[in-house]
Write an enzyme that holds these catalytic residues in place. Structure first.
Site, PDB file in Angstrom:
ATOM      1  N   SER A  89     -11.347   1.724  -5.449  1.00 17.85           N
ATOM      2  CA  SER A  89     -12.333   1.161  -4.525  1.00 17.85           C
ATOM      3  C   SER A  89     -13.619   0.789  -5.272  1.00 17.85           C
ATOM      4  CB  SER A  89     -12.644   2.227  -3.479  1.00 17.85           C
ATOM      5  OG  SER A  89     -13.813   1.913  -2.787  1.00 17.85           O
ATOM      6  N   TYR A 116     -14.067  10.730  -0.789  1.00 16.16           N
ATOM      7  CA  TYR A 116     -13.186   9.566  -0.984  1.00 16.16           C
ATOM      8  C   TYR A 116     -13.503   8.864  -2.303  1.00 16.16           C
ATOM      9  CZ  TYR A 116     -11.472   4.768  -0.442  1.00 16.16           C
ATOM     10  OH  TYR A 116     -10.876   3.551  -0.655  1.00 16.16           O
TER      11      TYR A 116
HETATM   12  N1  LIG Z   1      -9.565  -1.623   3.283  1.00 14.31           N
HETATM   13  C1  LIG Z   1     -10.566  -1.605   2.425  1.00 14.31           C
HETATM   14  O1  LIG Z   1     -11.654  -2.137   2.688  1.00 14.31           O
HETATM   15  C2  LIG Z   1     -10.398  -0.943   1.085  1.00 14.31           C
HETATM   16  C3  LIG Z   1     -11.481  -0.973   0.198  1.00 14.31           C
HETATM   17  C4  LIG Z   1     -11.355  -0.366  -1.036  1.00 14.31           C
HETATM   18  C5  LIG Z   1     -10.173   0.235  -1.387  1.00 14.31           C
HETATM   19  N2  LIG Z   1      -9.129   0.270  -0.512  1.00 14.31           N
HETATM   20  C6  LIG Z   1      -7.898   0.936  -0.940  1.00 14.31           C
HETATM   21  O2  LIG Z   1      -6.788   0.091  -0.695  1.00 14.31           O
HETATM   22  C7  LIG Z   1      -5.620   0.879  -0.410  1.00 14.31           C
HETATM   23  C8  LIG Z   1      -5.007   0.420   0.904  1.00 14.31           C
HETATM   24  O3  LIG Z   1      -5.988   0.596   1.910  1.00 14.31           O
HETATM   25  P1  LIG Z   1      -5.848   0.127   3.433  1.00 14.31           P
HETATM   26  O4  LIG Z   1      -7.194  -0.292   3.850  1.00 14.31           O
HETATM   27  O5  LIG Z   1      -4.689  -0.777   3.586  1.00 14.31           O
HETATM   28  O6  LIG Z   1      -5.583   1.565   4.102  1.00 14.31           O
HETATM   29  P2  LIG Z   1      -4.724   2.061   5.333  1.00 14.31           P
HETATM   30  O7  LIG Z   1      -4.474   0.953   6.289  1.00 14.31           O
HETATM   31  O8  LIG Z   1      -5.380   3.310   5.807  1.00 14.31           O
HETATM   32  O9  LIG Z   1      -3.317   2.435   4.620  1.00 14.31           O
HETATM   33  C9  LIG Z   1      -3.248   3.529   3.762  1.00 14.31           C
HETATM   34  C10 LIG Z   1      -1.797   3.745   3.360  1.00 14.31           C
HETATM   35  O10 LIG Z   1      -1.739   4.964   2.605  1.00 14.31           O
HETATM   36  C11 LIG Z   1      -0.685   5.761   3.120  1.00 14.31           C
HETATM   37  N3  LIG Z   1      -0.921   7.194   2.951  1.00 14.31           N
HETATM   38  C12 LIG Z   1      -1.977   7.916   3.407  1.00 14.31           C
HETATM   39  N4  LIG Z   1      -1.786   9.216   3.134  1.00 14.31           N
HETATM   40  C13 LIG Z   1      -0.593   9.302   2.491  1.00 14.31           C
HETATM   41  C14 LIG Z   1       0.164  10.385   1.962  1.00 14.31           C
HETATM   42  N5  LIG Z   1      -0.237  11.654   2.078  1.00 14.31           N
HETATM   43  N6  LIG Z   1       1.339  10.116   1.346  1.00 14.31           N
HETATM   44  C15 LIG Z   1       1.786   8.847   1.253  1.00 14.31           C
HETATM   45  N7  LIG Z   1       1.136   7.783   1.748  1.00 14.31           N
HETATM   46  C16 LIG Z   1      -0.043   8.013   2.367  1.00 14.31           C
HETATM   47  C17 LIG Z   1      -0.634   5.402   4.592  1.00 14.31           C
HETATM   48  O11 LIG Z   1       0.642   5.705   5.140  1.00 14.31           O
HETATM   49  P3  LIG Z   1       0.870   6.828   6.252  1.00 14.31           P
HETATM   50  O12 LIG Z   1      -0.173   6.665   7.285  1.00 14.31           O
HETATM   51  O13 LIG Z   1       2.266   6.595   6.706  1.00 14.31           O
HETATM   52  O14 LIG Z   1       0.734   8.099   5.528  1.00 14.31           O
HETATM   53  C18 LIG Z   1      -0.872   3.892   4.546  1.00 14.31           C
HETATM   54  O15 LIG Z   1       0.349   3.224   4.317  1.00 14.31           O
HETATM   55  C19 LIG Z   1      -6.094   2.341  -0.370  1.00 14.31           C
HETATM   56  O16 LIG Z   1      -5.833   2.952  -1.610  1.00 14.31           O
HETATM   57  C20 LIG Z   1      -7.596   2.213  -0.171  1.00 14.31           C
HETATM   58  O17 LIG Z   1      -8.287   3.333  -0.675  1.00 14.31           O
HETATM   59  C21 LIG Z   1      -9.213  -0.294   0.715  1.00 14.31           C
END
Ligand SMILES: NC(=O)c1ccc[n+]([C@@H]2O[C@H](COP(=O)([O-])OP(=O)(O)OC[C@H]3O[C@@H](n4cnc5c(N)ncnc54)[C@H](OP(=O)(O)O)[C@@H]3O)[C@@H](O)[C@H]2O)c1
Length: 229
Positions: A132, A148
């Protein structure tokens, strides 16, 4: 030759779009992991997608993963996309908040990599860790995201360490520090904020980076952001 691509954290948000895009090419076998993915298998009709439940915070993670990967002779690309976010003032964080953040964002990734790397050593590959902007040195920081962002910062450093340790192999390690993307996680971090990037758009960038950029880049931590946050 068919390439095997693993996406961890594939049940929703950016990860689900990664699976959609990787699977467009029939030469790809896509393995999609998340904690709760099998109940909602949106790829059931896809010939080239397999889904498996995998919990990065489980004490049996390495044995579960080893068993699942026995069905696949090799892994060419791995996207560590799972993430867990708690938005709370530092003094209010419970031990469980901290443990779960570190377990999903760094400790589980390390344990998973100890299983994946031996599977990639022979033919080489590309590991892309999704971190991030909050974990990128010198970036603007936001209150409430200490556990986080600090756990994601460990993932950026791990990327550099592994690139060094495996520099004599054909495995490349890179880390993308994402800016705001409109997902459930973003809504938790910044309620009401509208991101300029959709999950599909960010997934397009990550897919291209994963498949193509390993030829020129190794051990790099790269900001991928249009906005603050
Ligand atoms: N969206 C943003 O603005 C943003 C910004 C910076 C970085 N990121 C990074 O981008 C990535 C994707 O983010 P997103 O926004 O798409 O998040 P999201 O919609 O919350 O999805 C997170 C994913 O991680 C999985 N996950 C969570 N806990 C887990 C566990 N214990 N074991 C296995 N899988 C797990 C979830 O699956 P389950 O719910 O099935 O566990 C889900 O598929 C993340 O690494 C996040 O930190 C996102």
């Amino acid at each position: 030759m068919r390439k095997t691509i693993v996406v961890i954290g594939a049940s929703q948000g950016i990860g689900a779009e990664l699976v959609n895009l990787f699977a467009k090419d029939e030469n790809h076998l896509v393995i999609a992991f998340a904690r709760t993915i099998e109940q909602n298998n949106r790829w059931a009709s896809y010939e080239n997608v397999r889904v498996h439940n995998l919990d990065l915070s489980s004490s049996s993670l390495q044995t579960d993963l080893t068993e699942l990967l026995n069905n696949y002779p090799q892994v060419d690309y791995l996207v560590n996309n799972a993430g867990f976010l708690v938005n709370k003032p530092f003094l209010e964080l419970s031990y469980q908040d901290i443990i779960q953040s570190y377990q999903v964002n760094i400790l589980g990734v390390m344990q998973a990599l100890q299983v994946f790397i031996p599977k990639m050593l022979q033919q080489g590959g590309h590991v892309v860790n999704i971190s991030s902007m909050g974990a990128f040195q010198g970036s603007v920081k936001f209150a409430g995201l200490s556990t986080y962002s600090s756990s994601k910062a460990a993932l950026t450093n791990l990327t550099e360490m592994l690139a060094e340790e495996f520099k004599d192999t054909n495995i490349k390690f890179n880390c993308l520090c994402l800016g705001a993307v409109q997902t459930e996680m973003l809504a938790k971090a910044f309620p009401g904020y509208e991101a300029p990037v959709l999950p599909r758009e960010m997934a397009e960038f990550i897919v291209n980076f994963t498949l193509n950029q390993w030829k020129w880049i190794n051990g790099k931590v790269i900001p991928v952001s249009l906005s603050t946050p």
